[in-house]
Design an enzyme around this catalytic site. Structure first.
Site, PDB file in Angstrom:
ATOM      1  N   LYS A 137       0.862  -1.188   0.000  1.00 55.32           N
ATOM      2  CA  LYS A 137       0.000   0.000   0.000  1.00 55.32           C
ATOM      3  C   LYS A 137       0.895   1.234   0.000  1.00 55.32           C
ATOM      4  O   LYS A 137       1.866   1.300   0.778  1.00 55.32           O
ATOM      5  CB  LYS A 137      -0.896   0.017   1.238  1.00 55.32           C
ATOM      6  N   HIS A 181      20.775  28.300 -10.606  1.00 53.78           N
ATOM      7  CA  HIS A 181      21.506  29.475 -11.056  1.00 53.78           C
ATOM      8  C   HIS A 181      20.791  30.789 -10.725  1.00 53.78           C
ATOM      9  O   HIS A 181      19.578  30.925 -10.917  1.00 53.78           O
ATOM     10  CB  HIS A 181      21.722  29.404 -12.576  1.00 53.78           C
ATOM     11  N   THR A 224      -4.426  -5.156   0.657  1.00 55.41           N
ATOM     12  CA  THR A 224      -3.782  -3.851   0.816  1.00 55.41           C
ATOM     13  C   THR A 224      -4.593  -2.945   1.738  1.00 55.41           C
ATOM     14  O   THR A 224      -4.027  -2.063   2.387  1.00 55.41           O
ATOM     15  CB  THR A 224      -3.569  -3.173  -0.551  1.00 55.41           C
TER      16      THR A 224
END
Length: 308
Positions: A16, A265, A62
């Site tokens: 899960k 940058h 699950t």
């Protein structure tokens, strides 16, 4: 481990993902402590009949896995680290279900931080921070352990003490050498602990939370240098290496560290026009912040006996 089925090699896992859980603990003095975790669990097992025989009798649903996360959070009467909770879950699945041979639990902790009001820490007030504490543990049925912790989204910037020069030049190179630039990055790091069994872990409460905060401090201190004079960075690569080396030098139960540090940058702004030659002349003061494209720098540093 792969199983041979009908002339093929077959490997499987199930679990899960993205189970969100928050847990609050209340001290006797009235102070509240809270965490919010995003939990993902994968179970390895010998259960292949669901795949080949339409037989689900060996499958841990699950939904059951999800419910277990909440049940185990409820059982934790004392505050614990995200690493401890991950190990607790993995130990449960490998010991409670005979079919499960190993479990991988990954958790990302949301960075809720206690607020201060009028210079005093609030008893139950929190604000959302930035960088996230992560962990991933793999536990075998035997108790064998692999364990990493990490940090995501640690944004760092210094306005000077950074340069980049002497790099390869060819017909495509436009970047000038510099000994003065802004250095910014967003650090993602994982580090592997040397503990190999769930039976020989430190017993000190919140040990791994303290270790996470200490590693983060070492990374930041090495990036910035002393408060007054700072420290010069000849490249992101050089700074990354110094940060990694500082962590391994300080913490002997960490066997490997991986750092990913994009060079974000800040470009010098120079403006001119036909009517006016110079509108803005860059004097280490006005920049254009960018986030893409960015330089991509990452590396791992480990002790000789550690597996990369």
């Amino acid at each position: 481990m792969a199983k041979k089925i009908e002339g093929f090699n077959f490997e499987q896992r199930h679990g899960k993902a993205r189970v969100r859980v928050a847990r609050v603990w209340r001290s006797k003095e009235g102070r509240h402590f809270m965490v919010e975790w995003n939990v993902s669990i994968s179970l390895f097992s010998d259960s292949i009949i669901a795949y080949v025989d339409d037989d689900n009798s060996d499958i841990v649903a699950t939904d059951t896995i999800k419910n277990t996360v909440y049940a185990k959070a409820k059982e934790c009467k004392e505050q614990l680290s995200v690493e401890e909770f991950a190990i607790l879950l993995a130990k449960h699945f490998t010991s409670f279900y005979r079919q499960v041979t190993s479990a991988i639990v990954r958790i990302v902790e949301k960075p809720w931080e206690r607020v201060s009001v009028d210079g005093q820490l609030h008893e139950h007030g929190f604000k959302l921070g930035s960088e996230r504490h992560t962990t991933e543990v793999t536990v075998q049925k035997s108790g064998a352990l692999q364990m990493t912790s990490g940090i995501e989204g640690l944004a760092l910037l210094k306005t000077t003490k950074s340069g980049f020069e002497g790099f390869i030049r060819d017909k495509y190179t436009a970047l000038p050498d510099t000994q003065e630039r802004m250095l910014a990055t967003e650090v993602t790091s994982t580090w592997r602990y040397s503990y190999e069994s769930v039976f020989n872990l430190p017993q000190k409460p919140l040990y791994f939370t303290e270790r996470y905060l200490a590693v983060k401090k070492v990374l930041m201190d090495t990036f910035f240098g002393p408060p007054k004079e700072g420290v010069y960075s000849a490249s992101v690569q050089s700074t990354l290496y110094q940060m990694a080396k500082a962590v391994l030098g300080r913490f002997h139960d960490i066997s490997l560290i991986h750092l990913k540090m994009p060079n974000i940058h800040f470009l010098p702004v120079n403006l001119s026009s036909k009517d006016k030659d110079i509108i803005v002349k860059f004097e280490d003061d006005v920049y254009l912040p960018t986030d893409e494209p960015h330089g991509s720098i990452e590396a791992s540093l480990s002790r000789f006996w550690s597996r990369m």
